[in-house]
Design an enzyme around this catalytic site. Sequence first.
Site, PDB file in Angstrom:
ATOM      1  N   LYS A 221       0.807  -1.227   0.000  1.00  0.00           N
ATOM      2  CA  LYS A 221       0.000   0.000   0.000  1.00  0.00           C
ATOM      3  C   LYS A 221       0.837   1.272   0.000  1.00  0.00           C
ATOM      4  CE  LYS A 221      -4.475  -1.660   1.299  1.00  0.00           C
ATOM      5  NZ  LYS A 221      -5.557  -1.775   2.274  1.00  0.00           N
ATOM      6  N   ARG A 255      -4.113  -9.936   4.902  1.00  0.00           N
ATOM      7  CA  ARG A 255      -4.450  -9.938   3.471  1.00  0.00           C
ATOM      8  C   ARG A 255      -3.214  -9.485   2.709  1.00  0.00           C
ATOM      9  NH1 ARG A 255      -6.332  -6.415  -0.290  1.00  0.00           N
ATOM     10  NH2 ARG A 255      -7.913  -7.135  -1.750  1.00  0.00           N
TER      11      ARG A 255
HETATM   12  C1  7PM Z   1      -5.347   1.026  -3.184  1.00  0.00           C
HETATM   13  C2  7PM Z   1      -5.973   0.906  -1.973  1.00  0.00           C
HETATM   14  C3  7PM Z   1      -5.149  -0.056  -4.003  1.00  0.00           C
HETATM   15  C4  7PM Z   1      -6.395  -0.311  -1.594  1.00  0.00           C
HETATM   16  C5  7PM Z   1      -5.568  -1.272  -3.609  1.00  0.00           C
HETATM   17  C6  7PM Z   1      -6.215  -1.406  -2.403  1.00  0.00           C
HETATM   18  C7  7PM Z   1      -8.340  -4.142   1.700  1.00  0.00           C
HETATM   19  C8  7PM Z   1      -9.397  -4.905   1.239  1.00  0.00           C
HETATM   20  C9  7PM Z   1      -8.483  -3.859  -0.418  1.00  0.00           C
HETATM   21  C10 7PM Z   1      -8.032  -4.123   3.093  1.00  0.00           C
HETATM   22  C11 7PM Z   1      -9.870  -5.625   3.367  1.00  0.00           C
HETATM   23  C12 7PM Z   1      -5.565  -3.725  -2.150  1.00  0.00           C
HETATM   24  C13 7PM Z   1      -6.584  -2.703  -1.915  1.00  0.00           C
HETATM   25  N1  7PM Z   1      -7.762  -3.515   0.642  1.00  0.00           N
HETATM   26  N2  7PM Z   1     -10.160  -5.644   2.052  1.00  0.00           N
HETATM   27  N3  7PM Z   1      -9.485  -4.720  -0.085  1.00  0.00           N
HETATM   28  N4  7PM Z   1      -8.839  -4.882   3.871  1.00  0.00           N
HETATM   29  N5  7PM Z   1     -10.617  -6.330   4.212  1.00  0.00           N
HETATM   30  O1  7PM Z   1      -4.469  -3.546  -1.610  1.00  0.00           O
HETATM   31  O2  7PM Z   1      -7.130  -3.454   3.591  1.00  0.00           O
HETATM   32  O3  7PM Z   1      -5.819  -4.691  -2.865  1.00  0.00           O
HETATM   33  S1  7PM Z   1      -8.217  -3.270  -2.013  1.00  0.00           S
END
Ligand code: 7PM
Length: 275
Positions: A221, A255
């Site tokens: 991230k 995750r």
């Molecule tokens: C920018 C921000 C790009 C976030 C991609 C993402 C989470 C999630 C995602 C989390 C849970 C990613 C994310 N992040 N579900 N879905 N917790 N529960 O890194 O932090 O894929 S999307």
Amino acid sequence: MKLICKNKSLDLTHPVVMGVLNVTPDSFSDGGAFMRPTAALVQAQQMLHAGAAIIDVGGESMRPGAQAVDMQQELDRVIPVIEAITHEFDTIVSIDTSKASVMREAVKAGACLINDVAALRGDAALTTAAALGVPVCLMHMQGEPRTMQQQPYYVDVVAEVKAFLVARRDACINAGIPAGQILFDPGFGFGKDLQHNLILCKHLSEFVGLGQPLMIGVSRKSMLGAILDLPVNERLHGSVALAALAVWQGARIIRAHDVAATVQAIRVIDAVQQA
Ligand code: 7PM
């Protein structure tokens, strides 16, 4: 601590890794819809071999600034992939969605955990998730994906994120979801600036104290990009450091994109904790 995922049980006595399987147009290089389930199966197999306990399938890009995805488009992306994985492997598949209809079809196709970045606030999401009878992960987000990183603001980020999750837990329990089937996630990067994310990282044990198993998504991230000044494909070491720190404070599900490295790190942390 055990979640009931349909006919499977997810034991959280030891921390586990949820592998990220994005099924968005940019996530597989050849792009073609026909190739998608095959490409997804290869990636799922690699993550399971590396020790993932859960495969998280998502068809809507949650990137800050991203546009919402049409429901049929999201279904077309995720359903064949969920069917293929559940047919091929004995694993727990979670569906990363905020839409009630996608939750319903995904669970029908074999998913047995709902991961909703909107914490079941969408139309009919709460009643649908309750009727499906699978565990739910409630994640905190301030604002909505398209605009959430514009001006995140908190007086006390830890207190506000905790209060939000507790309120959403109450709503779930009122809708008939058993408390033992609810996970919490502070939602790193979802309407938070670097300082907010760092304060949350430092105080994760307070979230564990709320009594629900804690899930964390920090993998690759932007907070790591900000600290390390590295692009998304060079954030592995930072991601693993944060995963270790989260597990040390009591997080149960990490995750992550890089499953092998994350599994090894959390096994080491767990061994020290069990000593
Ligand atoms: C920018 C921000 C790009 C976030 C991609 C993402 C989470 C999630 C995602 C989390 C849970 C990613 C994310 N992040 N579900 N879905 N917790 N529960 O890194 O932090 O894929 S999307």
